[in-house]
Design a protein around this motif. Structure first.
Motif, PDB file in Angstrom:
ATOM      1  N   THR A 105       1.255  -0.947   0.074  1.00 23.53           N
ATOM      2  CA  THR A 105      -0.096  -0.295   0.138  1.00 23.53           C
ATOM      3  C   THR A 105       0.678   1.251  -0.041  1.00 23.53           C
ATOM      4  OG1 THR A 105      -0.969  -0.017   2.598  1.00 23.53           O
ATOM      5  CG2 THR A 105      -1.816  -1.429   0.712  1.00 23.53           C
ATOM      6  N   GLY A 106       0.313   2.218  -0.348  1.00 20.86           N
ATOM      7  CA  GLY A 106       1.001   3.909  -0.683  1.00 20.86           C
ATOM      8  C   GLY A 106      -0.161   3.926  -0.671  1.00 20.86           C
ATOM      9  N   PRO A 107       0.735   6.098  -1.196  1.00 18.30           N
ATOM     10  CA  PRO A 107       0.002   7.036  -2.222  1.00 18.30           C
ATOM     11  C   PRO A 107      -0.020   6.786  -3.305  1.00 18.30           C
ATOM     12  CG  PRO A 107       1.879   7.525  -0.976  1.00 18.30           C
ATOM     13  CD  PRO A 107       1.372   6.068  -0.008  1.00 18.30           C
ATOM     14  N   ALA A 108      -0.233   7.085  -4.433  1.00 22.71           N
ATOM     15  CA  ALA A 108       0.476   7.326  -6.227  1.00 22.71           C
ATOM     16  C   ALA A 108       1.202   7.850  -6.340  1.00 22.71           C
ATOM     17  CB  ALA A 108      -0.409   8.254  -7.126  1.00 22.71           C
ATOM     18  N   GLY A 109       2.376   6.676  -7.114  1.00 25.30           N
ATOM     19  CA  GLY A 109       3.936   6.900  -7.499  1.00 25.30           C
ATOM     20  C   GLY A 109       4.455   6.797  -5.846  1.00 25.30           C
ATOM     21  N   ALA A 116       0.249  -9.933   6.327  1.00 31.48           N
ATOM     22  CA  ALA A 116       0.864  -8.275   5.485  1.00 31.48           C
ATOM     23  C   ALA A 116       0.550  -7.544   5.121  1.00 31.48           C
ATOM     24  CB  ALA A 116       2.409  -8.986   5.222  1.00 31.48           C
ATOM     25  N   VAL A 117       0.454  -6.301   5.982  1.00 27.66           N
ATOM     26  CA  VAL A 117       0.522  -5.209   5.045  1.00 27.66           C
ATOM     27  C   VAL A 117       1.737  -4.343   4.553  1.00 27.66           C
ATOM     28  CG1 VAL A 117      -0.855  -2.705   5.251  1.00 27.66           C
ATOM     29  CG2 VAL A 117      -2.248  -4.980   5.591  1.00 27.66           C
ATOM     30  N   ILE A 118       2.060  -4.130   4.221  1.00 33.40           N
ATOM     31  CA  ILE A 118       2.917  -3.441   3.285  1.00 33.40           C
ATOM     32  C   ILE A 118       2.835  -2.131   3.345  1.00 33.40           C
ATOM     33  CG2 ILE A 118       5.613  -3.622   3.117  1.00 33.40           C
ATOM     34  CD1 ILE A 118       5.257  -7.099   2.295  1.00 33.40           C
ATOM     35  N   SER A 119       3.391  -0.621   3.406  1.00 32.76           N
ATOM     36  CA  SER A 119       2.961   0.610   3.543  1.00 32.76           C
ATOM     37  C   SER A 119       4.196   1.228   3.088  1.00 32.76           C
ATOM     38  CB  SER A 119       2.384   0.830   4.603  1.00 32.76           C
ATOM     39  OG  SER A 119       1.865   2.314   3.885  1.00 32.76           O
ATOM     40  N   ILE A 120       4.815   1.362   1.907  1.00 33.17           N
ATOM     41  CA  ILE A 120       5.894   2.316   1.247  1.00 33.17           C
ATOM     42  C   ILE A 120       5.631   3.380   0.986  1.00 33.17           C
ATOM     43  CG2 ILE A 120       7.104   2.086  -1.095  1.00 33.17           C
ATOM     44  CD1 ILE A 120       6.202  -0.749  -1.249  1.00 33.17           C
ATOM     45  N   LYS A 121       6.794   4.512   1.359  1.00 35.64           N
ATOM     46  CA  LYS A 121       7.892   5.545   1.105  1.00 35.64           C
ATOM     47  C   LYS A 121       8.820   5.277   0.651  1.00 35.64           C
ATOM     48  CE  LYS A 121       4.390   8.782   4.033  1.00 35.64           C
ATOM     49  NZ  LYS A 121       4.159   9.630   5.227  1.00 35.64           N
ATOM     50  N   PHE A 124      -2.875  -1.300  -3.230  1.00 42.86           N
ATOM     51  CA  PHE A 124      -3.980  -0.573  -2.187  1.00 42.86           C
ATOM     52  C   PHE A 124      -3.693   0.846  -2.050  1.00 42.86           C
ATOM     53  CE2 PHE A 124      -7.287   0.401   0.898  1.00 42.86           C
ATOM     54  CZ  PHE A 124      -8.664  -0.116   0.921  1.00 42.86           C
ATOM     55  N   HIS A 125      -4.377   1.382  -2.518  1.00 41.23           N
ATOM     56  CA  HIS A 125      -4.270   3.300  -1.903  1.00 41.23           C
ATOM     57  C   HIS A 125      -3.750   4.031  -0.111  1.00 41.23           C
ATOM     58  CE1 HIS A 125      -3.068   4.367  -5.872  1.00 41.23           C
ATOM     59  NE2 HIS A 125      -3.989   3.443  -6.221  1.00 41.23           N
ATOM     60  N   ALA A 126      -3.593   4.306   0.216  1.00 43.13           N
ATOM     61  CA  ALA A 126      -3.894   4.259   1.943  1.00 43.13           C
ATOM     62  C   ALA A 126      -2.537   5.448   2.263  1.00 43.13           C
ATOM     63  CB  ALA A 126      -3.995   3.195   2.634  1.00 43.13           C
ATOM     64  N   ARG A 127      -2.560   5.753   2.879  1.00 47.16           N
ATOM     65  CA  ARG A 127      -1.335   6.477   3.355  1.00 47.16           C
ATOM     66  C   ARG A 127      -0.653   5.849   4.215  1.00 47.16           C
ATOM     67  NH1 ARG A 127      -2.928  11.900   7.387  1.00 47.16           N
ATOM     68  NH2 ARG A 127      -2.647   9.613   8.749  1.00 47.16           N
ATOM     69  N   GLY A 173      -3.621   2.643   8.193  1.00 45.35           N
ATOM     70  CA  GLY A 173      -5.287   2.914   6.997  1.00 45.35           C
ATOM     71  C   GLY A 173      -5.142   2.496   6.650  1.00 45.35           C
ATOM     72  N   THR A 174      -4.548   1.462   6.376  1.00 45.50           N
ATOM     73  CA  THR A 174      -5.112   0.419   5.113  1.00 45.50           C
ATOM     74  C   THR A 174      -6.361  -0.334   6.017  1.00 45.50           C
ATOM     75  OG1 THR A 174      -2.415  -0.130   4.050  1.00 45.50           O
ATOM     76  CG2 THR A 174      -4.353  -1.394   3.558  1.00 45.50           C
ATOM     77  N   ILE A 175      -6.017  -0.439   7.082  1.00 47.82           N
ATOM     78  CA  ILE A 175      -6.947  -1.259   7.836  1.00 47.82           C
ATOM     79  C   ILE A 175      -7.996  -0.608   8.398  1.00 47.82           C
ATOM     80  CG2 ILE A 175      -8.032  -2.785   9.990  1.00 47.82           C
ATOM     81  CD1 ILE A 175      -5.554  -3.863   7.850  1.00 47.82           C
TER      82      ILE A 175
END
Length: 340
Positions: free
Chosen positions: A144-148, A268-273, A240-243, A247-249
């Motif tokens: 997950t993460g925002p666009a780009g 797992a939920v893996i959020s990227i920046k 998935f788009h989430a901050r 926030g994904t949950i």
């Protein structure tokens, strides 16, 4: 020769040489401004005349199989290998109607020189955590993460890694197929032809997959189907788009997904920046990850807004750590690092 061709080739050559990921064409009554997105930052490039833009827009729409005469509705299209001498690239196009014209956005998708999974992330221990999540026997892994933010890049690298390590039957459902992967069945979603995510998933499950990759969970129906697929013994990956990870949950629960379904299916939920870093004198971007798995993931599912990401796993902590280790590049000054 098409009169737009020299201008198009010049712009594309400059964009590729400058490692742009996106081109934005913003028309006004008398001119059109062109911006490139480079290293995540939108930068002004040049101005062309109204007549030049009209030629350019017609050229791109024709090459992408879009309706040249339609300017009142948004359109999407793609072009593969427009200028082979510049390398293998797929262009993903999108138009939006304006009062007297259309804006045009182009995503540049390289089809070669992929970075391997091991080179995407700043911290090696996070790469190891990602690999552990990816070898689950079944379940849903969300990136997950925002666009780009690098979601698709990470997902493709992960699938390529798994295919090298195992003899998997892997099927992807994408809109559009951004990059081709050897030995993987990649299905292009085409709603006009009846190939929706739901129809594609049903057909893919009859194809004996070990791995399913769904390009994006765009709506409640696709999310439900992905969850159900993961409960039938398949390993499912999607974006998935989430901050952030927590926030994904929240977003999944707000879409009507039941807590019990998330508990049973999510691995797992893996959020990227992406953050700018300096390595060996070169400035590039690298990924930092917020992880939710195991007990922390279960707490996030059932605690709702009472759960907070542990500091050691938060983006705030990871950015401070990157700065402390001397990785932080120009454009992310000391005071910003200390306050994030």
């Amino acid at each position: 020769m098409n009169p737009a061709l020299p201008l198009v080739k010049q712009i594309m050559e400059q964009a590729i040489n400058e490692h742009a990921t996106d081109l934005h064409f913003i028309p006004s009554p008398n001119e059109t401004k062109i911006h490139f997105r480079i290293q995540g930052t939108r930068k002004f490039h040049s101005v062309i005349s109204k007549s030049q833009y009209e030629l350019l827009l017609t050229f791109f729409k024709f090459k992408a199989g879009m309706d040249i005469g339609e300017s009142r509705k948004p359109q999407d299209g793609s072009i593969a290998n427009l200028f082979p001498a510049l390398g293998k690239y797929t262009l993903r196009l999108s138009t939006l109607p304006m009062l007297a014209s259309e804006s045009l956005a182009i995503r540049i998708l390289p089809q070669e020189d992929f970075l391997p999974l091991d080179e995407l992330f700043l911290f090696p221990y996070q790469l190891n955590e990602l690999k552990k999540s990816a070898i689950a026997q079944s379940g849903l892994v969300l990136i997950t993460g925002p666009a780009g933010s690098g979601k698709s890049t990470t997902l493709y690298a992960l699938i390529r890694f798994l295919m090298k390590e195992h003899s998997y039957q892997a099927i992807t459902l994408e809109d559009p197929v951004e990059r081709q992967i050897d030995d993987v069945i990649q299905v292009q979603i085409n709603e006009q032809a009846g190939i929706t995510y739901q129809a594609g998933l049903k057909a893919a499950l009859r194809h004996d997959p070990d791995i399913l990759m769904i390009g994006e969970l765009r709506d409640e129906a696709t999310a439900h189907f992905a969850l159900q697929s993961s409960l039938t013994g398949h390993l499912v990956f999607s974006t998935f788009h989430a901050r952030d990870a927590v926030g994904t949950i929240y977003r999944l629960l707000d879409m009507g997904i039941k807590q019990q379904d998330l508990f049973q299916s999510l691995v797992a939920v893996i959020s990227i920046k992406l953050i700018p870093i300096r390595q060996k004198g070169i400035i590039r971007r690298a990924a930092i990850l917020e992880f939710l798995s195991g007990e922390d993931l279960n707490k996030a599912i059932y605690s709702r807004f009472d759960f907070h990401q542990q500091d050691r796993n938060s983006f705030k902590h990871l950015r401070r750590k990157a700065y402390a280790y001397g990785f932080t590049a120009e454009g992310f000054p000391k005071e910003a690092a200390e306050n994030t």
